[in-house]
Scaffold this motif. Structure first.
Motif, short mmCIF file in Angstrom:
data_model
loop_
_atom_site.label_atom_id
_atom_site.label_comp_id
_atom_site.label_asym_id
_atom_site.label_seq_id
_atom_site.Cartn_x
_atom_site.Cartn_y
_atom_site.Cartn_z
N ILE A 109 0.75 -1.24 0.08
CA ILE A 109 -0.07 0.04 0.09
C ILE A 109 0.93 1.14 0.00
O ILE A 109 1.77 1.46 1.02
CB ILE A 109 -0.94 0.11 1.24
N GLY A 149 4.83 0.00 5.07
CA GLY A 149 5.64 -0.95 4.59
C GLY A 149 4.78 -2.28 5.05
O GLY A 149 3.80 -2.45 5.31
N ASP A 150 6.06 -3.03 5.58
CA ASP A 150 5.43 -4.67 5.86
C ASP A 150 4.98 -4.56 7.33
O ASP A 150 5.81 -4.45 8.08
CB ASP A 150 6.66 -5.56 5.85
N ALA A 151 3.79 -4.30 7.57
CA ALA A 151 3.36 -4.31 8.92
C ALA A 151 3.80 -5.37 9.80
O ALA A 151 3.98 -5.10 11.02
CB ALA A 151 1.73 -4.19 9.08
N1 URA Z 1 1.15 -5.97 3.91
C1 URA Z 1 1.76 -5.43 4.30
O1 URA Z 1 2.17 -5.40 5.53
N2 URA Z 1 1.90 -4.03 3.54
C2 URA Z 1 1.46 -3.87 2.77
O2 URA Z 1 1.67 -2.44 2.41
C3 URA Z 1 0.56 -4.50 2.02
C4 URA Z 1 0.24 -5.92 2.50
#
Ligand code: URA
Length: 208
Positions: free
Chosen positions: A193, A198-200
């Motif tokens: 997104i 980022g990668d949550a």
């Molecule tokens: N999952 C995530 O952690 N971040 C994103 O931007 C999209 C999917």
């Protein structure tokens, strides 16, 4: 069902802090739980109440309490764990149903690898939590399995939503309301997104 973008100043401020790339894991975690609590407050605004009597300081007193079976919170593994305590801080008696979903690299379809749902889902409201609503695949799969288990009242709480994910969820499940701190611009070519977080999962668990 509408998408509720909760543009409260405290949420805007906290989300702004979360967007900083240099934020510590500790702060990212704390802010995710705080925003989850604020989204829960909004999503719980129309929970049904019932009258009850208590022994008050001056005698019997009529009060109100939440009606029906306890809510179930449904974190989607693994990043959803990063919002769970925030929801439980406001609804401490909630039951927790855990769902694990991964993308099958062959079929590119969302596959459920773990499903631990609480009982009597036909009588409970479910609050699904997942920080990022990106393509919507995991969210749709989770709603599918909750409905198959009899759940009729489902809401989704996400920190950040992409328009693509919102479109997919609302097309498949128009009865499910989405509560989010922000509707962002959209997905990049890698499925992240933008501007997003980022990668949550990595940021909550400190794995990067
Ligand atoms: N999952 C995530 O952690 N971040 C994103 O931007 C999209 C999917």
């Amino acid at each position: 069902m509408p998408v509720h973008e909760i543009r409260h100043p405290l949420i805007r401020h906290k989300l702004g802090l979360m967007r900083q790339a240099t934020l510590s894991t500790k702060s990212f975690r704390e802010l995710a739980q705080e925003i989850a609590a604020l989204l829960t407050y909004e999503a719980a605004k129309d929970l049904p109440l019932e009258p009850a009597m208590v022994d008050g300081w001056a005698g019997p007193t009529q009060v109100e309490r939440l009606a029906g079976k306890k809510i179930t919170v449904v974190p989607i593994l693994r990043a959803g764990i990063g919002m769970l305590d925030g929801v439980l801080s406001l609804i401490p008696g909630a039951r927790v149903s855990v769902v694990g979903i991964a993308r099958d690299e062959q079929t590119l379809q969302a596959q459920t690898y773990l499903e631990r749902l609480v009982g009597e889902l036909d009588q409970r409201q479910a609050l699904i939590v997942d920080p990022m609503l990106a393509t919507g695949g995991s969210m749709v799969a989770t709603i599918d399995l909750l409905k198959q288990a009899g759940c009729k009242e489902i809401r989704a709480l996400v920190l950040v939503a992409a328009p693509e994910g919102i479109a997919r969820v609302t097309a498949a499940h128009p009865d499910v309301a989405i509560y989010t701190a922000s509707v962002d611009d959209g997905l990049n070519e890698d499925g992240y997104i933008m501007p997003g977080l980022g990668d949550a999962g990595d940021r909550v668990f400190g794995t990067k």
